[in-house]
Structures are given as structure tokens and as C-alpha cells.
Scaffold this motif. Structure first.
Motif, PDB file in Angstrom:
ATOM      1  N   GLU A   1      -0.417 -16.027 -12.508  1.00  0.00           N
ATOM      2  CA  GLU A   1       0.279 -15.596 -11.302  1.00  0.00           C
ATOM      3  C   GLU A   1       0.903 -14.226 -11.523  1.00  0.00           C
ATOM      4  OE1 GLU A   1       3.073 -18.566 -10.007  1.00  0.00           O
ATOM      5  OE2 GLU A   1       1.516 -20.086  -9.752  1.00  0.00           O
ATOM      6  N   PHE A   2       0.832 -13.369 -10.482  1.00  0.00           N
ATOM      7  CA  PHE A   2       1.474 -12.064 -10.570  1.00  0.00           C
ATOM      8  C   PHE A   2       2.007 -11.675  -9.200  1.00  0.00           C
ATOM      9  CE2 PHE A   2      -2.998 -11.438  -9.842  1.00  0.00           C
ATOM     10  CZ  PHE A   2      -3.085 -10.409  -8.920  1.00  0.00           C
ATOM     11  N   PRO A   3       3.241 -11.140  -9.187  1.00  0.00           N
ATOM     12  CA  PRO A   3       3.856 -10.755  -7.916  1.00  0.00           C
ATOM     13  C   PRO A   3       3.356  -9.400  -7.432  1.00  0.00           C
ATOM     14  CG  PRO A   3       5.375 -10.366  -9.710  1.00  0.00           C
ATOM     15  CD  PRO A   3       4.137 -10.986 -10.312  1.00  0.00           C
ATOM     16  N   LEU A   4       3.211  -9.280  -6.123  1.00  0.00           N
ATOM     17  CA  LEU A   4       2.866  -8.014  -5.483  1.00  0.00           C
ATOM     18  C   LEU A   4       3.907  -7.715  -4.416  1.00  0.00           C
ATOM     19  CD1 LEU A   4      -0.982  -8.412  -4.852  1.00  0.00           C
ATOM     20  CD2 LEU A   4       0.138  -7.071  -6.639  1.00  0.00           C
ATOM     21  N   THR A   5       4.222  -6.433  -4.236  1.00  0.00           N
ATOM     22  CA  THR A   5       5.134  -6.004  -3.189  1.00  0.00           C
ATOM     23  C   THR A   5       4.603  -4.731  -2.564  1.00  0.00           C
ATOM     24  OG1 THR A   5       6.473  -4.679  -4.710  1.00  0.00           O
ATOM     25  CG2 THR A   5       7.173  -6.971  -4.342  1.00  0.00           C
ATOM     26  N   GLY A   6       5.108  -4.434  -1.381  1.00  0.00           N
ATOM     27  CA  GLY A   6       4.697  -3.205  -0.728  1.00  0.00           C
ATOM     28  C   GLY A   6       5.308  -3.086   0.643  1.00  0.00           C
ATOM     29  N   SER A   7       4.734  -2.180   1.427  1.00  0.00           N
ATOM     30  CA  SER A   7       5.233  -1.952   2.780  1.00  0.00           C
ATOM     31  C   SER A   7       4.070  -1.636   3.711  1.00  0.00           C
ATOM     32  CB  SER A   7       6.244  -0.804   2.788  1.00  0.00           C
ATOM     33  OG  SER A   7       5.617   0.385   2.363  1.00  0.00           O
ATOM     34  N   TYR A   8       4.373  -1.724   4.992  1.00  0.00           N
ATOM     35  CA  TYR A   8       3.400  -1.375   6.027  1.00  0.00           C
ATOM     36  C   TYR A   8       3.648   0.070   6.433  1.00  0.00           C
ATOM     37  CZ  TYR A   8       2.560  -6.341   6.163  1.00  0.00           C
ATOM     38  OH  TYR A   8       2.253  -7.621   5.813  1.00  0.00           O
ATOM     39  N   ILE A   9       2.623   0.901   6.345  1.00  0.00           N
ATOM     40  CA  ILE A   9       2.742   2.314   6.656  1.00  0.00           C
ATOM     41  C   ILE A   9       2.393   2.553   8.126  1.00  0.00           C
ATOM     42  CG2 ILE A   9       1.871   4.626   6.097  1.00  0.00           C
ATOM     43  CD1 ILE A   9       1.340   3.374   3.213  1.00  0.00           C
ATOM     44  N   GLU A  10       1.266   2.006   8.549  1.00  0.00           N
ATOM     45  CA  GLU A  10       0.848   2.099   9.950  1.00  0.00           C
ATOM     46  C   GLU A  10       0.447   0.715  10.424  1.00  0.00           C
ATOM     47  OE1 GLU A  10      -2.164   5.092  10.615  1.00  0.00           O
ATOM     48  OE2 GLU A  10      -1.148   6.508   9.291  1.00  0.00           O
ATOM     49  N   VAL A  11       0.813   0.396  11.672  1.00  0.00           N
ATOM     50  CA  VAL A  11       0.480  -0.895  12.265  1.00  0.00           C
ATOM     51  C   VAL A  11       0.001  -0.650  13.692  1.00  0.00           C
ATOM     52  CG1 VAL A  11       1.347  -3.165  12.964  1.00  0.00           C
ATOM     53  CG2 VAL A  11       2.237  -2.087  10.882  1.00  0.00           C
ATOM     54  N   ALA A  12      -1.249  -0.998  13.973  1.00  0.00           N
ATOM     55  CA  ALA A  12      -1.815  -0.937  15.325  1.00  0.00           C
ATOM     56  C   ALA A  12      -2.358  -2.332  15.615  1.00  0.00           C
ATOM     57  CB  ALA A  12      -2.903   0.118  15.418  1.00  0.00           C
ATOM     58  N   GLU A  13      -1.573  -3.140  16.316  1.00  0.00           N
ATOM     59  CA  GLU A  13      -1.880  -4.556  16.488  1.00  0.00           C
ATOM     60  C   GLU A  13      -3.321  -4.779  16.936  1.00  0.00           C
ATOM     61  OE1 GLU A  13       0.073  -8.564  18.450  1.00  0.00           O
ATOM     62  OE2 GLU A  13       0.909  -6.616  18.916  1.00  0.00           O
ATOM     63  N   HIS A  14      -3.971  -5.711  16.241  1.00  0.00           N
ATOM     64  CA  HIS A  14      -5.361  -6.133  16.478  1.00  0.00           C
ATOM     65  C   HIS A  14      -6.383  -5.037  16.171  1.00  0.00           C
ATOM     66  CE1 HIS A  14      -3.741  -9.285  19.562  1.00  0.00           C
ATOM     67  NE2 HIS A  14      -3.332  -9.499  18.330  1.00  0.00           N
ATOM     68  N   ARG A  15      -5.938  -3.879  15.610  1.00  0.00           N
ATOM     69  CA  ARG A  15      -6.868  -2.793  15.335  1.00  0.00           C
ATOM     70  C   ARG A  15      -6.820  -2.269  13.907  1.00  0.00           C
ATOM     71  NH1 ARG A  15      -4.367  -0.442  19.706  1.00  0.00           N
ATOM     72  NH2 ARG A  15      -4.004   1.397  18.468  1.00  0.00           N
ATOM     73  N   ALA A  16      -5.606  -2.048  13.366  1.00  0.00           N
ATOM     74  CA  ALA A  16      -5.551  -1.404  12.041  1.00  0.00           C
ATOM     75  C   ALA A  16      -4.206  -1.625  11.358  1.00  0.00           C
ATOM     76  CB  ALA A  16      -5.813   0.094  12.175  1.00  0.00           C
ATOM     77  N   LEU A  17      -4.263  -1.707  10.034  1.00  0.00           N
ATOM     78  CA  LEU A  17      -3.085  -1.763   9.169  1.00  0.00           C
ATOM     79  C   LEU A  17      -3.307  -0.783   8.030  1.00  0.00           C
ATOM     80  CD1 LEU A  17      -2.493  -5.592   8.491  1.00  0.00           C
ATOM     81  CD2 LEU A  17      -0.914  -4.047   9.644  1.00  0.00           C
ATOM     82  N   THR A  18      -2.278  -0.019   7.711  1.00  0.00           N
ATOM     83  CA  THR A  18      -2.289   0.735   6.470  1.00  0.00           C
ATOM     84  C   THR A  18      -1.170   0.142   5.633  1.00  0.00           C
ATOM     85  OG1 THR A  18      -3.131   2.715   7.546  1.00  0.00           O
ATOM     86  CG2 THR A  18      -2.127   3.002   5.379  1.00  0.00           C
ATOM     87  N   ILE A  19      -1.555  -0.375   4.473  1.00  0.00           N
ATOM     88  CA  ILE A  19      -0.661  -1.149   3.627  1.00  0.00           C
ATOM     89  C   ILE A  19      -0.404  -0.389   2.334  1.00  0.00           C
ATOM     90  CG2 ILE A  19      -0.395  -3.351   2.402  1.00  0.00           C
ATOM     91  CD1 ILE A  19      -2.621  -4.413   4.397  1.00  0.00           C
TER      92      ILE A  19
END
Length: 152
Positions: A71-89
């Protein structure tokens, strides 16, 4: 279902693009990717470990479990969010000053099919190969989840 893989050496890094056609509308794919309990079912995350604040600047975290049980933990943030179209993580990587970023794009092709494209640029070929393998596993898990099976 189809999968295309395109590793390339970009000007300032090493990139890959994975594309797959999923048998689900974009809203269903979005929900699977942005709802903690659903994400945990297909993304090899430890149940109860996933937290998501899906908005630009919002954070996420998850504890992932490899096939051998590590097991290893991951963290981060959402940079861009376009619902139902795109995520930049953004993904925090130990020893790296800036987050690694992955872009997830969704494009509907008719009422029941969505083309999902994952893109990431890495600093080394080794990092790219590992990230590409992990992203392929995510797409496999997502495909199985959307078809009604559980993964992880």
C-alpha cells in the motif's frame, strides 16, 4: 473497446497518451472517476481511503494497493475541472518540486460510448513507462467497473 498507446519523447520530457472507447455515457464515466466510493472500486484504492474535492484547487488523496498487497498513499489537487469533459490532476511525487500532472479527457461518441484519453508528461523514460503502466491498469479497472464487474 479499443486501446491506443502512443509513447513519445516530448521536448522537455517523456509523454504518453492512452485512448480507450468505453461502453458508457460520459456522465457515467465522470461519476466513476470523481465519486470516492466508486473510484475505490476500480482504481485499486483501499476502501475508505479516497477523498475528493473535485473543483479547481480542490485536493484528493487515496491509498493505493498493488497486486502484491503493498500500500502507498497518493495526494494531489485538481488543476482544471470541466464536468463530464476533462480533468487535469496534479499528483504529488516525493522528491519532485512540482506535481506531476495527468489530463483525463472524455468525448462522447453517441449515447452509449465515451472515448477517454489520458495524457501525462514525465521527466524520464523510466518514470513515463511506470506511469503509463499504472494508467493502463486504471483504464482496465474502469472498463471492468463500467461493465458491471468489480476491480481492485
Amino acid at each position: 473497446m479499443s486501446t491506443d498507446q502512443t509513447p513519445t519523447a516530448a521536448g522537455s520530457g517523456f509523454s504518453y497518451t492512452l485512448t480507450r472507447t468505453l461502453d458508457a455515457p460520459a456522465a457515467r464515466v465522470w461519476q466513476a472517476w470523481t465519486t470516492p466510493d466508486q473510484y475505490a472500486q476500480w482504481a485499486y484504492a483501499v476502501p475508505g481511503s479516497v477523498e475528493m474535492d473535485v473543483r479547481p484547487g480542490g485536493t484528493w488523496k487515496a491509498t493505493m494497493r498493488t497486486p502484491d498487497g503493498t500500500e502507498f498513499p497518493l495526494t494531489g489537487s485538481y488543476i482544471e475541472v470541466a464536468e463530464h469533459r476533462a480533468l487535469t490532476i496534479g499528483m504529488n511525487v516525493p522528491g519532485r518540486p512540482d506535481p506531476a500532472t495527468m489530463t483525463v479527457e472524455l468525448a462522447e461518441e453517441g449515447p452509449r460510448n465515451t472515448v477517454i484519453t489520458l495524457r501525462q508528461t514525465c521527466d524520464t523514460a523510466e518514470e513515463r513507462d511506470g506511469a503509463e503502466q499504472g494508467s493502463g491498469m486504471l483504464l482496465d479497472g474502469l472498463t471492468g467497473f463500467l461493465a458491471g464487474g468489480k476491480q481492485g
